[in-house]
Write a protein that holds these residues in place. Sequence first.
Motif, PDB file in Angstrom:
ATOM      1  N   HIS A   1      -6.469  -2.083  -3.311  1.00  0.00           N
ATOM      2  CA  HIS A   1      -7.728  -2.702  -2.911  1.00  0.00           C
ATOM      3  C   HIS A   1      -7.440  -4.144  -2.542  1.00  0.00           C
ATOM      4  O   HIS A   1      -7.071  -4.947  -3.398  1.00  0.00           O
ATOM      5  CB  HIS A   1      -8.746  -2.613  -4.051  1.00  0.00           C
TER       6      HIS A   1
ATOM      7  N   HIS B   1      -4.747   3.904  -4.884  1.00  0.00           N
ATOM      8  CA  HIS B   1      -4.971   3.087  -3.698  1.00  0.00           C
ATOM      9  C   HIS B   1      -4.951   1.599  -4.025  1.00  0.00           C
ATOM     10  O   HIS B   1      -5.182   1.183  -5.159  1.00  0.00           O
ATOM     11  CB  HIS B   1      -6.275   3.478  -2.987  1.00  0.00           C
TER      12      HIS B   1
ATOM     13  N   ASP C   1       1.192   3.956  -3.167  1.00  0.00           N
ATOM     14  CA  ASP C   1       0.886   5.361  -2.923  1.00  0.00           C
ATOM     15  C   ASP C   1       2.061   6.252  -3.333  1.00  0.00           C
ATOM     16  O   ASP C   1       1.858   7.323  -3.897  1.00  0.00           O
ATOM     17  CB  ASP C   1       0.527   5.580  -1.450  1.00  0.00           C
TER      18      ASP C   1
ATOM     19  N   LYS D   1       0.835  -1.210   0.000  1.00  0.00           N
ATOM     20  CA  LYS D   1       0.000   0.000   0.000  1.00  0.00           C
ATOM     21  C   LYS D   1       0.872   1.262   0.000  1.00  0.00           C
ATOM     22  O   LYS D   1       0.620   2.196  -0.765  1.00  0.00           O
ATOM     23  CB  LYS D   1      -0.903  -0.023   1.231  1.00  0.00           C
TER      24      LYS D   1
END
Length: 151
Positions: A98, A96, A89, A85
Amino acid sequence: MISWHSRVFVYVFDLHVADFSLDNKYIAAFISKLRFHFKQHYKIKRLGYAWCREQNTSPRQHYHMAIIVDGSKIQNPIRLFHKIKLMWDEVTLGGHLHGLENCYYNIKRDTEINKAEAIERLSYQAKVWTKDKNTARANDYGTSRIRPKPT
Protein backbone atom coordinates in the motif's frame (compact mmCIF):
# COMPACT_ATOMS: atom_id res chain seq x y z
CA MET A 1 22.48 6.97 8.39
CA ILE A 2 22.95 10.73 8.34
CA SER A 3 26.42 10.32 9.87
CA TRP A 4 27.44 8.16 6.88
CA HIS A 5 25.76 10.15 4.09
CA SER A 6 25.27 13.87 3.51
CA ARG A 7 21.80 13.07 2.13
CA VAL A 8 19.45 10.26 3.07
CA PHE A 9 16.28 9.05 1.42
CA VAL A 10 13.44 7.82 3.66
CA TYR A 11 10.56 5.87 2.10
CA VAL A 12 7.45 4.89 4.08
CA PHE A 13 4.87 2.28 2.99
CA ASP A 14 2.50 -0.38 4.31
CA LEU A 15 2.66 -4.12 3.67
CA HIS A 16 -0.45 -6.31 3.92
CA VAL A 17 -0.45 -10.10 4.06
CA ALA A 18 -2.92 -12.52 2.51
CA ASP A 19 -3.15 -14.73 5.58
CA PHE A 20 -2.37 -14.43 9.28
CA SER A 21 0.90 -15.81 10.60
CA LEU A 22 2.02 -16.42 14.16
CA ASP A 23 5.52 -15.18 13.39
CA ASN A 24 7.14 -12.49 11.26
CA LYS A 25 8.39 -14.83 8.55
CA TYR A 26 7.03 -12.60 5.79
CA ILE A 27 8.81 -9.46 6.90
CA ALA A 28 12.04 -11.38 7.57
CA ALA A 29 12.06 -12.86 4.06
CA PHE A 30 11.15 -9.49 2.57
CA ILE A 31 14.03 -7.70 4.31
CA SER A 32 16.42 -10.36 3.07
CA LYS A 33 15.24 -9.80 -0.53
CA LEU A 34 15.37 -6.04 -0.04
CA ARG A 35 18.98 -6.13 1.19
CA PHE A 36 20.04 -8.26 -1.75
CA HIS A 37 18.30 -5.95 -4.22
CA PHE A 38 19.87 -2.80 -2.80
CA LYS A 39 23.35 -4.31 -2.78
CA GLN A 40 23.05 -5.62 -6.33
CA HIS A 41 21.08 -2.87 -8.05
CA TYR A 42 22.07 0.31 -6.21
CA LYS A 43 25.46 -0.80 -4.82
CA ILE A 44 24.31 0.34 -1.38
CA LYS A 45 26.34 -0.87 1.59
CA ARG A 46 23.96 0.20 4.36
CA LEU A 47 20.21 -0.33 4.41
CA GLY A 48 18.37 1.32 7.26
CA TYR A 49 14.87 0.11 8.01
CA ALA A 50 12.18 0.13 10.66
CA TRP A 51 8.98 -1.90 10.65
CA CYS A 52 6.15 -2.56 13.03
CA ARG A 53 3.49 -5.23 13.07
CA GLU A 54 -0.10 -4.15 13.61
CA GLN A 55 -3.49 -5.78 13.83
CA ASN A 56 -6.54 -3.79 14.76
CA THR A 57 -9.90 -4.98 13.41
CA SER A 58 -8.62 -7.21 10.61
CA PRO A 59 -8.06 -10.94 11.17
CA ARG A 60 -4.61 -10.51 9.56
CA GLN A 61 -1.64 -8.43 10.58
CA HIS A 62 -0.08 -5.73 8.44
CA TYR A 63 3.23 -3.94 8.64
CA HIS A 64 4.26 -0.30 8.52
CA MET A 65 7.73 -0.09 6.99
CA ALA A 66 10.31 2.60 6.37
CA ILE A 67 13.58 2.23 4.54
CA ILE A 68 16.45 4.68 4.84
CA VAL A 69 19.25 4.71 2.26
CA ASP A 70 21.99 6.85 0.76
CA GLY A 71 20.20 9.83 -0.80
CA SER A 72 22.77 10.18 -3.55
CA LYS A 73 21.61 6.83 -4.98
CA ILE A 74 17.82 7.31 -4.74
CA GLN A 75 15.80 10.53 -4.73
CA ASN A 76 12.25 9.28 -5.34
CA PRO A 77 10.38 5.98 -5.00
CA ILE A 78 8.83 5.57 -8.45
CA ARG A 79 10.90 2.61 -9.68
CA LEU A 80 11.45 1.36 -6.16
CA PHE A 81 7.70 1.07 -5.51
CA HIS A 82 7.25 -1.44 -8.34
CA LYS A 83 10.23 -3.55 -7.29
CA ILE A 84 9.11 -3.61 -3.65
CA LYS A 85 5.62 -4.59 -4.78
CA LEU A 86 7.02 -7.56 -6.74
CA MET A 87 9.24 -8.68 -3.87
CA TRP A 88 6.40 -8.50 -1.33
CA ASP A 89 4.09 -10.45 -3.63
CA GLU A 90 6.77 -13.16 -4.04
CA VAL A 91 7.20 -13.45 -0.28
CA THR A 92 3.53 -13.45 0.72
CA LEU A 93 1.91 -15.08 -2.31
CA GLY A 94 -0.99 -12.68 -2.43
CA GLY A 95 -0.17 -9.87 -0.05
CA HIS A 96 -0.10 -6.33 -1.30
CA LEU A 97 1.88 -3.13 -0.94
CA HIS A 98 0.00 0.00 0.00
CA GLY A 99 1.64 3.20 -1.18
CA LEU A 100 1.01 6.26 0.93
CA GLU A 101 0.64 9.94 0.13
CA ASN A 102 3.71 12.06 0.88
CA CYS A 103 5.59 8.80 1.35
CA TYR A 104 9.20 9.88 1.01
CA TYR A 105 11.65 12.38 2.41
CA ASN A 106 15.00 13.64 1.16
CA ILE A 107 16.98 14.76 4.17
CA LYS A 108 20.23 16.71 4.06
CA ARG A 109 22.66 16.44 6.95
CA ASP A 110 23.05 20.19 7.53
CA THR A 111 19.36 21.11 7.52
CA GLU A 112 16.35 20.34 9.65
CA ILE A 113 13.80 20.92 6.87
CA ASN A 114 12.53 17.38 6.22
CA LYS A 115 14.07 15.67 9.25
CA ALA A 116 11.31 16.64 11.69
CA GLU A 117 8.57 15.65 9.23
CA ALA A 118 10.16 12.23 8.68
CA ILE A 119 10.57 11.66 12.42
CA GLU A 120 6.95 12.58 13.04
CA ARG A 121 5.80 10.25 10.27
CA LEU A 122 7.88 7.38 11.62
CA SER A 123 6.68 7.97 15.18
CA TYR A 124 3.20 6.97 14.00
CA GLN A 125 4.52 3.42 13.92
CA ALA A 126 5.11 3.53 17.66
CA LYS A 127 1.44 3.90 18.59
CA VAL A 128 0.35 1.30 21.11
CA TRP A 129 -3.37 0.83 20.55
CA THR A 130 -2.99 -1.41 17.45
CA LYS A 131 -0.38 -3.66 18.98
CA ASP A 132 -2.43 -5.22 21.79
CA LYS A 133 -4.10 -7.83 19.54
CA ASN A 134 -0.80 -9.59 18.90
CA THR A 135 -1.51 -12.91 20.54
CA ALA A 136 1.17 -14.56 18.44
CA ARG A 137 3.96 -13.36 20.71
CA ALA A 138 5.81 -12.27 17.61
CA ASN A 139 7.87 -9.10 17.79
CA ASP A 140 5.86 -5.94 17.28
CA TYR A 141 8.72 -4.12 15.60
CA GLY A 142 12.22 -4.44 14.19
CA THR A 143 14.97 -2.09 13.04
CA SER A 144 18.33 -2.16 11.37
CA ARG A 145 21.29 -1.56 13.63
CA ILE A 146 23.48 0.92 11.83
CA ARG A 147 26.08 2.40 14.10
CA PRO A 148 27.12 6.05 13.72
CA LYS A 149 30.18 6.69 11.60
CA PRO A 150 33.29 6.84 13.78
CA THR A 151 34.69 10.36 14.00
